[in-house]
Write a protein that holds these residues in place. Structure first.
Motif, PDB file in Angstrom:
ATOM      1  N   PRO A   1       0.832  -1.208   0.000  1.00 19.75           N
ATOM      2  CA  PRO A   1       0.000   0.000   0.000  1.00 19.75           C
ATOM      3  C   PRO A   1       0.867   1.258   0.000  1.00 19.75           C
ATOM      4  O   PRO A   1       2.021   1.236   0.432  1.00 19.75           O
ATOM      5  CB  PRO A   1      -0.787  -0.115   1.313  1.00 19.75           C
ATOM      6  N   ASP A   2       0.289   2.360  -0.475  1.00 17.70           N
ATOM      7  CA  ASP A   2       1.000   3.638  -0.468  1.00 17.70           C
ATOM      8  C   ASP A   2       1.058   4.189   0.945  1.00 17.70           C
ATOM      9  O   ASP A   2       0.084   4.103   1.695  1.00 17.70           O
ATOM     10  CB  ASP A   2       0.288   4.646  -1.379  1.00 17.70           C
ATOM     11  N   GLY A   3       2.184   4.788   1.305  1.00 18.41           N
ATOM     12  CA  GLY A   3       2.414   5.366   2.624  1.00 18.41           C
ATOM     13  C   GLY A   3       1.995   6.822   2.657  1.00 18.41           C
ATOM     14  O   GLY A   3       1.243   7.252   1.808  1.00 18.41           O
ATOM     15  N   PRO A   4       2.459   7.550   3.631  1.00 18.31           N
ATOM     16  CA  PRO A   4       3.561   7.218   4.528  1.00 18.31           C
ATOM     17  C   PRO A   4       3.115   6.330   5.695  1.00 18.31           C
ATOM     18  O   PRO A   4       1.937   6.321   6.065  1.00 18.31           O
ATOM     19  CB  PRO A   4       4.024   8.588   5.036  1.00 18.31           C
ATOM     20  N   PHE A   5       4.094   5.614   6.264  1.00 17.16           N
ATOM     21  CA  PHE A   5       3.822   4.719   7.379  1.00 17.16           C
ATOM     22  C   PHE A   5       4.768   5.007   8.536  1.00 17.16           C
ATOM     23  O   PHE A   5       5.926   5.364   8.313  1.00 17.16           O
ATOM     24  CB  PHE A   5       3.976   3.261   6.939  1.00 17.16           C
ATOM     25  N   ARG A   6       4.273   4.807   9.752  1.00 18.09           N
ATOM     26  CA  ARG A   6       5.106   4.951  10.960  1.00 18.09           C
ATOM     27  C   ARG A   6       6.013   3.755  11.133  1.00 18.09           C
ATOM     28  O   ARG A   6       7.168   3.889  11.471  1.00 18.09           O
ATOM     29  CB  ARG A   6       4.220   5.044  12.209  1.00 18.09           C
ATOM     30  N   PHE A   7       5.423   2.559  10.997  1.00 16.69           N
ATOM     31  CA  PHE A   7       6.185   1.334  11.137  1.00 16.69           C
ATOM     32  C   PHE A   7       5.446   0.204  10.441  1.00 16.69           C
ATOM     33  O   PHE A   7       4.308   0.369   9.994  1.00 16.69           O
ATOM     34  CB  PHE A   7       6.459   0.993  12.618  1.00 16.69           C
TER      35      PHE A   7
END
Length: 183
Positions: free
Chosen positions: A14-20
């Motif tokens: 999936p497209d981010g942004p992600f924390r972790f």
């Protein structure tokens, strides 16, 4: 001339942004490198989670762990090899924290990489079991900190021994622990 194996299409993360991220694998047998399913929970800054999962062809006839997760050789027909999956996810996960629930998943990825004479990804691994032990020490002699115990204790809703579901559960453990630490 030898037969050239066509790499199956692998869905992008999936497209981010992600924390972790949280990552989980299932193996076909007791050989750690026999990864037959890989799941990643992608945790956004708003605490929402997108889950990505794929079957992986471990190229084995030993399916002795089917009794645990239900995955058989028929499930992985046409699935990508681990090296193909890593080609898709390695750079995307680099620079982020990757949680696993125990040390098994990192060891399985490393073992699978050795089978393909490939260096294991240099991800920043953390262990959600250690997070759970700190957040809920009362479980030490009361069921422990495995996902099955945490499922009951925290009221998590997931199907244990499915890589995508277990990855999501590990991510939820970390998120719930954050509220314990903040409170």
């Amino acid at each position: 001339m030898g037969l050239v194996r066509q790499s199956p299409l692998i869905a992008p993360l999936p497209d981010g942004p992600f924390r972790f991220f949280a990552l989980d694998v299932e193996t076909a047998n007791n050989q750690r490198g026999s990864i037959c399913q890989l799941g990643i929970a992608c945790v956004r800054f708003d605490r929402s989670i997108d889950t990505w999962v794929t079957y992986v062809d471990p190229q084995t006839d030993d399916w002795s762990c089917t009794r645990i997760h239900g995955i058989t050789g028929e499930h992985v027909i046409g699935a990508p090899l681990l090296c193909d999956v890593l080609d898709v996810i390695e750079a995307r996960l680099s620079g982020h924290v990757i949680y696993q629930h125990s040390g098994f998943d990192k060891a399985a990825i490393a073992a699978g990489c050795r089978e393909y004479q490939r260096d294991a990804p240099e991800w920043e691994w953390r262990d959600s079991v250690l997070v759970a032990r700190k957040a809920w020490p009362e479980l030490k002699r009361n069921g422990g900190h495995g996902l099955a115990s945490l499922k009951d204790y925290l009221g998590l809703d997931f199907r244990h021994h499915d890589a995508g579901e277990d990855a999501r559960a590990a991510a939820e453990v970390v998120l719930r622990a954050e509220t314990v630490f903040a409170g």
